[in-house]
Write an enzyme that holds these catalytic residues in place. Sequence first.
Site, PDB file in Angstrom:
ATOM      1  N   ASP A  83      53.702  18.637  13.622  1.00  0.00           N
ATOM      2  CA  ASP A  83      52.904  19.396  14.585  1.00  0.00           C
ATOM      3  C   ASP A  83      51.641  18.637  14.972  1.00  0.00           C
ATOM      4  O   ASP A  83      51.281  18.574  16.142  1.00  0.00           O
ATOM      5  CB  ASP A  83      52.532  20.766  14.018  1.00  0.00           C
ATOM      6  CG  ASP A  83      51.567  21.503  14.937  1.00  0.00           C
ATOM      7  OD1 ASP A  83      51.949  21.799  16.078  1.00  0.00           O
ATOM      8  OD2 ASP A  83      50.413  21.731  14.518  1.00  0.00           O
ATOM      9  N   SER A 129      53.961  25.447  17.603  1.00  0.00           N
ATOM     10  CA  SER A 129      52.856  24.753  16.937  1.00  0.00           C
ATOM     11  C   SER A 129      52.139  25.680  15.967  1.00  0.00           C
ATOM     12  O   SER A 129      51.907  25.338  14.799  1.00  0.00           O
ATOM     13  CB  SER A 129      51.881  24.213  17.989  1.00  0.00           C
ATOM     14  OG  SER A 129      50.727  23.670  17.378  1.00  0.00           O
ATOM     15  N   LYS A 132      52.835  25.913  11.221  1.00  0.00           N
ATOM     16  CA  LYS A 132      51.823  25.839  10.147  1.00  0.00           C
ATOM     17  C   LYS A 132      51.846  27.099   9.297  1.00  0.00           C
ATOM     18  O   LYS A 132      51.634  27.039   8.078  1.00  0.00           O
ATOM     19  CB  LYS A 132      50.442  25.606  10.761  1.00  0.00           C
ATOM     20  CG  LYS A 132      50.320  24.256  11.459  1.00  0.00           C
ATOM     21  CD  LYS A 132      48.912  23.965  11.911  1.00  0.00           C
ATOM     22  CE  LYS A 132      48.497  24.754  13.123  1.00  0.00           C
ATOM     23  NZ  LYS A 132      49.150  24.285  14.361  1.00  0.00           N
TER      24      LYS A 132
END
Length: 441
Positions: free
Chosen positions: A161, A183, A187
């Site tokens: 990312d 994106s 995470k």
Amino acid sequence: MRMIDIIGKKRDGESLTAEEIRHFVEAYTAGTIPDYQVSALLMAIIFQGMDRGEIVALTIAMAESGDMLDLSDILDYAVDKHSSGGVGDKTSLVVLPLVAAFGVPIAKMSGRGLGFTGGTLDKLESIAGFNVNLSEDQFRRVARDTGLVLAGQSKSLAPADGKLYALRDVTGTVASLPLMASSIMSKKLAAGANGIVLDVKLGQGAFMKTLDEARQLATIMVRIGVDAGRDMVALLSDMNQPLGVAVGNALEVAEAVKTLRGQGPADFEAHCVEVAAYMLRLAGQGKRWLDPRETSDDLRRMLRGGAALEHFRRMVEVQGGDVARIDDLGKLPQAQIREELRAAEDGYIGGIHADKVGLATLALGAGRATKAESIDHAVGIEVHANVGDAVARNDLLMTIHANGQDALRQARSLLDGAVVYSDTPVDPLPLFYGVIDGADV
């Protein structure tokens, strides 16, 4: 599998397979395919979009490009939150200790923000000594021992990312809902959360300007989480005016502490209570805290009882921060110059442009336009009015906290026209515009 074939397939509007997506993510992360080919694929995605299966495959491939944090040995259920950012958004500083005060452990990794002010980590570093750079072992130990830890995101989490975002940033491919959603969610998946509450901002001070845009982004992210086996809720919240009063790192820490004392701005407290209620609902898995509205009174009592503040104070202490700066907010960084802006006329506040306040705060040095820039923790702006307030000429509207005359002049210029007046009464802005529940998508 050839990258040129993958590019051509997406260029022609076809769906990529999970294997094709994983190939390009792994190869780009490893450095075996060049930027220009990935740039071509990103641009094809901009024009052709991605279907639900493609977006999920991209997110999982990016999440699995590095370490996948497993918190199951220290937390029965890991609940996390994500905010899409905004002007005066210091929500994590209140919500996380508030949820922890109910016996729900919180182990959160956060990032540094580009934009109007620093991210959550930058705000916490307003507290002298606060260590956000914990090793994974330290992170786990603090979470296990105290029930609340907030630290920087490891570079080994979702490295694909980071590499892809840097390329998107210089190729005009940031503004893609599938790429934005994957994106953010890559995470979150890599950080080990079982349940995630998304706070998606919309309005002048947010990346998503309209309710429709925010709903689309939130829906995509919720679907990603659901398809990846997570419990998901997204709140659509207002960012047409700053959230709370304080905009700026130390100023926001001080406001968060006041809120944890039960003395914060009403709009900010209400926002935090709503987000915390949904986090508790996910953590309770339907057994407790089922209705967020029924939980709100309990959350407010917890704020006023001091338990949430004690959790925040304990986190600061364990992570090396100077708790004296929490007990005495006057010990937080202070700007050298304070200038008051006052109402130019009688009437009602018809608008406070959050984007102008944010840009003025950035000009003061509270944020960063590039990752290499440093942050001045002391500077910022306090906004003392809200849309819908009645004001008289010369009433205090804003206080600018600056550390230089040039920066002050820039901020003052950027704030020109930030407040809009009305001769007739104006309705207050809503805090939230809706909820997207993972059970419904």
